[in-house]
Design a protein around this motif. Structure first.
Motif, mmCIF file in Angstrom:
data_model
loop_
_atom_site.group_PDB
_atom_site.id
_atom_site.type_symbol
_atom_site.label_atom_id
_atom_site.label_comp_id
_atom_site.label_asym_id
_atom_site.label_seq_id
_atom_site.Cartn_x
_atom_site.Cartn_y
_atom_site.Cartn_z
ATOM 1 N N LEU A 12 41.685 46.414 48.377
ATOM 2 C CA LEU A 12 40.450 47.378 47.975
ATOM 3 C C LEU A 12 41.075 48.071 47.005
ATOM 4 O O LEU A 12 40.155 48.151 46.218
ATOM 5 C CB LEU A 12 39.361 47.274 49.293
ATOM 6 C CG LEU A 12 38.709 46.225 50.136
ATOM 7 C CD1 LEU A 12 38.075 46.928 51.394
ATOM 8 C CD2 LEU A 12 37.710 45.457 48.587
ATOM 9 N N ALA A 13 41.507 48.395 47.867
ATOM 10 C CA ALA A 13 42.440 49.257 46.793
ATOM 11 C C ALA A 13 43.149 49.179 45.434
ATOM 12 O O ALA A 13 42.162 49.690 43.968
ATOM 13 C CB ALA A 13 43.761 50.428 47.391
ATOM 14 N N PHE A 36 30.845 48.504 28.254
ATOM 15 C CA PHE A 36 30.819 48.455 29.620
ATOM 16 C C PHE A 36 29.846 48.525 30.569
ATOM 17 O O PHE A 36 30.245 47.113 31.492
ATOM 18 C CB PHE A 36 30.417 50.267 29.781
ATOM 19 C CG PHE A 36 30.688 50.843 31.110
ATOM 20 C CD1 PHE A 36 31.971 50.610 31.854
ATOM 21 C CD2 PHE A 36 29.105 50.607 32.470
ATOM 22 C CE1 PHE A 36 31.921 50.922 33.606
ATOM 23 C CE2 PHE A 36 29.344 51.619 33.070
ATOM 24 C CZ PHE A 36 30.604 51.315 33.662
ATOM 25 N N LYS A 37 28.808 47.670 29.896
ATOM 26 C CA LYS A 37 27.784 47.220 30.353
ATOM 27 C C LYS A 37 28.111 45.701 30.809
ATOM 28 O O LYS A 37 27.641 44.957 31.366
ATOM 29 C CB LYS A 37 26.318 47.586 29.661
ATOM 30 C CG LYS A 37 26.094 48.650 29.932
ATOM 31 C CD LYS A 37 24.066 48.792 29.052
ATOM 32 C CE LYS A 37 23.354 50.001 29.729
ATOM 33 N NZ LYS A 37 22.538 50.706 28.605
ATOM 34 N N LYS A 38 28.738 45.149 29.557
ATOM 35 C CA LYS A 38 29.216 43.524 29.730
ATOM 36 C C LYS A 38 30.084 43.345 30.256
ATOM 37 O O LYS A 38 30.164 42.222 31.228
ATOM 38 C CB LYS A 38 29.197 43.086 28.021
ATOM 39 C CG LYS A 38 28.070 42.906 27.645
ATOM 40 C CD LYS A 38 28.631 42.745 25.697
ATOM 41 C CE LYS A 38 27.183 42.838 25.241
ATOM 42 N NZ LYS A 38 26.945 42.796 23.483
ATOM 43 N N ILE A 39 31.303 44.489 30.293
ATOM 44 C CA ILE A 39 32.645 43.383 30.552
ATOM 45 C C ILE A 39 33.084 44.530 32.165
ATOM 46 O O ILE A 39 33.135 43.552 33.302
ATOM 47 C CB ILE A 39 33.249 43.682 30.498
ATOM 48 C CG1 ILE A 39 33.625 43.644 28.836
ATOM 49 C CG2 ILE A 39 34.992 43.949 31.020
ATOM 50 C CD1 ILE A 39 33.454 41.898 28.735
ATOM 51 N N PHE A 40 32.153 45.303 32.636
ATOM 52 C CA PHE A 40 32.366 46.581 34.362
ATOM 53 C C PHE A 40 32.308 45.098 35.138
ATOM 54 O O PHE A 40 32.719 45.006 36.450
ATOM 55 C CB PHE A 40 31.652 47.595 34.219
ATOM 56 C CG PHE A 40 32.235 47.906 35.427
ATOM 57 C CD1 PHE A 40 33.203 48.848 35.396
ATOM 58 C CD2 PHE A 40 31.423 47.962 36.454
ATOM 59 C CE1 PHE A 40 33.280 49.125 36.045
ATOM 60 C CE2 PHE A 40 31.556 48.228 37.739
ATOM 61 C CZ PHE A 40 32.747 49.321 38.181
ATOM 62 N N PRO A 41 30.332 44.376 35.327
ATOM 63 C CA PRO A 41 29.637 43.656 35.721
ATOM 64 C C PRO A 41 30.521 42.454 36.303
ATOM 65 O O PRO A 41 31.298 41.842 37.125
ATOM 66 C CB PRO A 41 28.277 43.586 36.353
ATOM 67 C CG PRO A 41 28.321 44.538 34.935
ATOM 68 C CD PRO A 41 29.219 44.876 33.916
ATOM 69 N N VAL A 42 30.973 41.628 34.902
ATOM 70 C CA VAL A 42 32.165 40.853 35.376
ATOM 71 C C VAL A 42 33.449 40.840 36.131
ATOM 72 O O VAL A 42 33.341 39.919 37.143
ATOM 73 C CB VAL A 42 32.517 40.207 33.481
ATOM 74 C CG1 VAL A 42 33.405 38.681 33.924
ATOM 75 C CG2 VAL A 42 31.075 39.601 33.156
ATOM 76 N N LEU A 49 34.514 38.212 44.551
ATOM 77 C CA LEU A 49 34.261 36.788 45.095
ATOM 78 C C LEU A 49 35.623 37.039 45.603
ATOM 79 O O LEU A 49 35.597 35.683 46.121
ATOM 80 C CB LEU A 49 33.810 36.102 43.878
ATOM 81 C CG LEU A 49 32.547 36.107 43.756
ATOM 82 C CD1 LEU A 49 31.849 35.354 42.519
ATOM 83 C CD2 LEU A 49 31.577 35.582 45.234
ATOM 84 N N GLY A 50 37.069 36.909 44.727
ATOM 85 C CA GLY A 50 37.713 36.939 45.555
ATOM 86 C C GLY A 50 38.451 37.680 46.856
ATOM 87 O O GLY A 50 38.678 37.271 47.278
ATOM 88 N N ILE A 51 38.198 38.817 47.032
ATOM 89 C CA ILE A 51 38.243 39.351 48.481
ATOM 90 C C ILE A 51 37.519 38.848 48.991
ATOM 91 O O ILE A 51 38.201 39.011 50.469
ATOM 92 C CB ILE A 51 38.006 41.004 47.667
ATOM 93 C CG1 ILE A 51 38.293 41.969 47.367
ATOM 94 C CG2 ILE A 51 37.930 41.514 49.159
ATOM 95 C CD1 ILE A 51 38.518 43.149 46.442
#
Length: 124
Positions: A12-13, A36-42, A49-51
């Protein structure tokens, strides 16, 4: 929730660090508008999902190790305490080991081993 934070706190860190870097880079003037609106959510969804997948796999392995221990199978745990000797330890229920709060403990051994760092020894 405690179990999740114990197992995934480091990840998480690291994920928070990556999200901060992503936010910083995608808001710079040299990036196109809306990046930012396109990349940050991805990036957020990928890390989440990985965590989540890592937590799922780890808890399933812990469950398998605990069930095998209760069925008197040998468990192999990673030992980082002594670098000069073997890096693993064999844990058997018949040798005074028990599980307390997902940690293998024994009166004969000074430290415990978290079940998330252990595997079932299928050779025995």
């Amino acid at each position: 929730m405690d179990n999740f934070l114990t197992l995934e706190g480091g990840f998480l860190a690291i994920a928070a660090f990556f999200l901060i870097i992503t936010a910083f880079v995608t808001t710079r003037s040299f990036m196109s508008k809306g990046t930012f609106k396109k990349i940050f959510p991805v990036v957020f969804v990928f890390l989440a999902l990985g965590i989540a997948l890592h937590y799922y796999v780890t808890t399933k392995r812990m469950q398998t190790v605990q069930e095998a221990f209760e069925n008197n199978k040998v468990i192999i745990c990673e030992s980082r305490a002594m670098r000069k000797m073997s890096r693993t330890i064999l844990i058997e229920k018949s040798k005074n080991w028990r599980i307390e709060n997902d940690i293998f403990v024994s009166d004969d051994y000074e430290r415990g081993f978290h079940t998330s760092r252990c595997l079932v020894d299928f050779q025995n």
